[in-house]
Design a protein around this motif. Sequence first.
Motif, mmCIF file in Angstrom:
data_model
loop_
_atom_site.group_PDB
_atom_site.id
_atom_site.type_symbol
_atom_site.label_atom_id
_atom_site.label_comp_id
_atom_site.label_asym_id
_atom_site.label_seq_id
_atom_site.Cartn_x
_atom_site.Cartn_y
_atom_site.Cartn_z
ATOM 1 N N THR A 194 0.833 -1.206 0.000
ATOM 2 C CA THR A 194 0.000 0.000 0.000
ATOM 3 C C THR A 194 0.866 1.253 0.000
ATOM 4 O O THR A 194 0.616 2.201 -0.768
ATOM 5 C CB THR A 194 -0.926 0.009 1.229
ATOM 6 N N LEU A 195 1.882 1.264 0.857
ATOM 7 C CA LEU A 195 2.788 2.415 0.893
ATOM 8 C C LEU A 195 3.532 2.566 -0.430
ATOM 9 O O LEU A 195 3.716 3.676 -0.934
ATOM 10 C CB LEU A 195 3.786 2.256 2.042
ATOM 11 N N ASN A 196 3.939 1.441 -1.014
ATOM 12 C CA ASN A 196 4.669 1.486 -2.276
ATOM 13 C C ASN A 196 3.806 2.059 -3.401
ATOM 14 O O ASN A 196 4.305 2.802 -4.265
ATOM 15 C CB ASN A 196 5.144 0.085 -2.657
ATOM 16 N N ASN A 197 2.511 1.760 -3.388
ATOM 17 C CA ASN A 197 1.608 2.303 -4.407
ATOM 18 C C ASN A 197 1.562 3.830 -4.325
ATOM 19 O O ASN A 197 1.523 4.521 -5.355
ATOM 20 C CB ASN A 197 0.205 1.730 -4.229
ATOM 21 N N LEU A 223 10.070 21.293 -4.042
ATOM 22 C CA LEU A 223 10.797 20.031 -4.090
ATOM 23 C C LEU A 223 11.912 20.127 -5.134
ATOM 24 O O LEU A 223 11.707 20.694 -6.211
ATOM 25 C CB LEU A 223 9.846 18.881 -4.428
ATOM 26 N N PRO A 224 13.096 19.606 -4.846
ATOM 27 C CA PRO A 224 14.216 19.748 -5.781
ATOM 28 C C PRO A 224 14.050 18.875 -7.021
ATOM 29 O O PRO A 224 13.341 17.866 -6.997
ATOM 30 C CB PRO A 224 15.423 19.301 -4.957
ATOM 31 N N LYS A 225 14.708 19.279 -8.075
ATOM 32 C CA LYS A 225 14.716 18.488 -9.300
ATOM 33 C C LYS A 225 15.334 17.122 -9.003
ATOM 34 O O LYS A 225 16.379 17.023 -8.378
ATOM 35 C CB LYS A 225 15.537 19.214 -10.381
ATOM 36 N N GLY A 226 14.654 16.079 -9.445
ATOM 37 C CA GLY A 226 15.171 14.729 -9.236
ATOM 38 C C GLY A 226 14.854 14.144 -7.877
ATOM 39 O O GLY A 226 15.378 13.084 -7.521
ATOM 40 N N HIS A 227 13.979 14.803 -7.107
ATOM 41 C CA HIS A 227 13.638 14.256 -5.785
ATOM 42 C C HIS A 227 12.915 12.925 -5.951
ATOM 43 O O HIS A 227 12.242 12.670 -6.962
ATOM 44 C CB HIS A 227 12.761 15.244 -4.998
ATOM 45 N N LEU A 228 13.051 12.069 -4.943
ATOM 46 C CA LEU A 228 12.407 10.763 -4.943
ATOM 47 C C LEU A 228 11.622 10.572 -3.649
ATOM 48 O O LEU A 228 12.128 10.867 -2.561
ATOM 49 C CB LEU A 228 13.450 9.641 -5.048
ATOM 50 N N TRP A 229 10.406 10.073 -3.777
ATOM 51 C CA TRP A 229 9.625 9.702 -2.606
ATOM 52 C C TRP A 229 9.989 8.277 -2.210
ATOM 53 O O TRP A 229 10.314 7.441 -3.057
ATOM 54 C CB TRP A 229 8.133 9.790 -2.900
ATOM 55 N N ALA A 230 9.922 8.000 -0.913
ATOM 56 C CA ALA A 230 10.202 6.663 -0.397
ATOM 57 C C ALA A 230 9.201 6.357 0.704
ATOM 58 O O ALA A 230 8.502 7.243 1.199
ATOM 59 C CB ALA A 230 11.632 6.579 0.126
ATOM 60 N N GLY A 231 9.150 5.094 1.093
ATOM 61 C CA GLY A 231 8.239 4.712 2.165
ATOM 62 C C GLY A 231 8.177 3.211 2.293
ATOM 63 O O GLY A 231 8.413 2.475 1.329
ATOM 64 N N GLY A 232 7.888 2.748 3.493
ATOM 65 C CA GLY A 232 7.833 1.309 3.721
ATOM 66 C C GLY A 232 9.218 0.739 3.865
ATOM 67 O O GLY A 232 9.889 0.948 4.868
ATOM 68 N N GLY A 233 9.683 0.023 2.852
ATOM 69 C CA GLY A 233 11.020 -0.567 2.879
ATOM 70 C C GLY A 233 11.852 -0.106 1.709
ATOM 71 O O GLY A 233 11.374 0.607 0.818
ATOM 72 N N GLU A 234 13.115 -0.508 1.719
ATOM 73 C CA GLU A 234 14.034 -0.154 0.630
ATOM 74 C C GLU A 234 15.181 -1.152 0.589
ATOM 75 O O GLU A 234 15.345 -1.967 1.497
ATOM 76 C CB GLU A 234 14.568 1.267 0.829
ATOM 77 N N ASP A 235 15.969 -1.086 -0.460
ATOM 78 C CA ASP A 235 17.134 -1.967 -0.607
ATOM 79 C C ASP A 235 18.382 -1.296 -0.046
ATOM 80 O O ASP A 235 18.581 -0.091 -0.230
ATOM 81 C CB ASP A 235 17.381 -2.285 -2.084
ATOM 82 N N VAL A 251 5.137 8.159 3.852
ATOM 83 C CA VAL A 251 5.928 8.283 2.630
ATOM 84 C C VAL A 251 6.604 9.645 2.716
ATOM 85 O O VAL A 251 6.020 10.608 3.201
ATOM 86 C CB VAL A 251 5.078 8.146 1.348
ATOM 87 N N PHE A 252 7.841 9.718 2.270
ATOM 88 C CA PHE A 252 8.620 10.927 2.539
ATOM 89 C C PHE A 252 9.590 11.240 1.413
ATOM 90 O O PHE A 252 9.934 10.380 0.603
ATOM 91 C CB PHE A 252 9.390 10.766 3.852
ATOM 92 N N THR A 253 10.026 12.488 1.387
ATOM 93 C CA THR A 253 11.042 12.923 0.447
ATOM 94 C C THR A 253 11.806 14.090 1.059
ATOM 95 O O THR A 253 11.557 14.471 2.209
ATOM 96 C CB THR A 253 10.422 13.319 -0.908
ATOM 97 N N MET A 254 12.738 14.657 0.301
ATOM 98 C CA MET A 254 13.454 15.840 0.768
ATOM 99 C C MET A 254 12.868 17.091 0.121
ATOM 100 O O MET A 254 12.466 17.077 -1.045
ATOM 101 C CB MET A 254 14.950 15.755 0.448
#
Length: 410
Positions: A194-197, A223-235, A251-254
């Motif tokens: 759900t978070l990944n969606n 939001l800066p150019k090239g920002h990425l949202w994340a949430g849940g898990g990651e590699d 879910v979060f970003t910079m």
Amino acid sequence: MNTFNENIEKYASLAVKVGVNIQKGQTLIINSPIECAEFTRIVAKCAYENGAKNVHVRWGDEDLALIKYLNAPDEAFDEFPKWEADGLEYLAKNGAAVISISASNPELLKDVDPKRIAAANKARSLALKNYREYIMNSTISWCVISIPTKAWAKKVFSDISEDEAIQKLWDNIFKIVRVDKDDPVNAWNEHLQTLNNRVEFLNNKNFKSLHLKSSVTDLTIELPKGHLWAGGGEDNANKTYFVANMPTEEVFTMPLKTGINGTVKNTKPFNYAGNLIDNFTLTFKDGKVVDFKAEVGHETLKKLLETDEGASYIGEVALVAYDSPISNSNIVFYNTLFDENASCHLAFGMAYPTCIENGTEMSSEQLQEAGANNSLIHEDFMIGSSDMNIVGETHNGEKIQIFKDGNWTI
């Protein structure tokens, strides 16, 4: 229905198998309050049973820490043991995973001079700068969990006995982290999807800015150019999937370091280094806190913002539904791990390099040029509410409502 001991075992297993996703032959570091020793031993045993080569425990003793704060000379707080910093960096460099048990007394240091706390935190952050990069870059797997301690439980549930408070906090934690389910791992996999969606939706929209508006907040965040949202898990760097926070609802970003303007008010107490900061308002201009007020913990907040140049800027913006398990418990936990996952929040200080394209491969200077904030600190504070509305604006001027009355519209 699971017994208490079954839930304990499931919780430890969840932290080991899903949280850090321990790999065969890997070393595990556990940061634990000494009061949590029994649970820490269960986590260590589970780690060995799932292939860990070594488990190293770093014990924390709040009573001993308070003794030092009240009795040691001022110069004691300007240094941090180099051997400890070097050891942690060595373990991280060699791929160790880290489980941290967050269960501090929210008011432990309320009678301590804020200058001492600020000095100690700065010395620690400087000494652990290289080690912390392994965490912030998600080079290694790490996970923060919580279990009840006496002082924390009594702060949360002050109107019942200590034993009742501890049990009630356990019951709420078990429910919130889904260990009360028959199959917690499967329950977590569904939640992470759900978070990944939502992460995919936000990344596909590639918003230029967000406008957060409620009865106490009116804030524009670029939001800066090239920002990425994340949430849940990651590699991590070895492509091992891990979940850094249990629980997690965000879910979060910079944000763009210089792109925040307006005012914001906290909606939950902010537990910082054994002190509570509450009822505070921040005014931002071009990303920087240019004015602030705090009814509780004013001096502590002032010292935090003075930690370094980046401490008065924001490194993270995170979105959390008001209608979520932790929020719906109607409990103020006085613990950032739980309270931040019950509320939209911002973080003073350093941005996660993982929240911008190729960020983990950039130097500190390159990250700053890309719009990321740099600081010795990263401290979350809560701003979400039932009347929070968030509108995202795309680069072509399209406006899309992301949150309405505190909850997702997507």
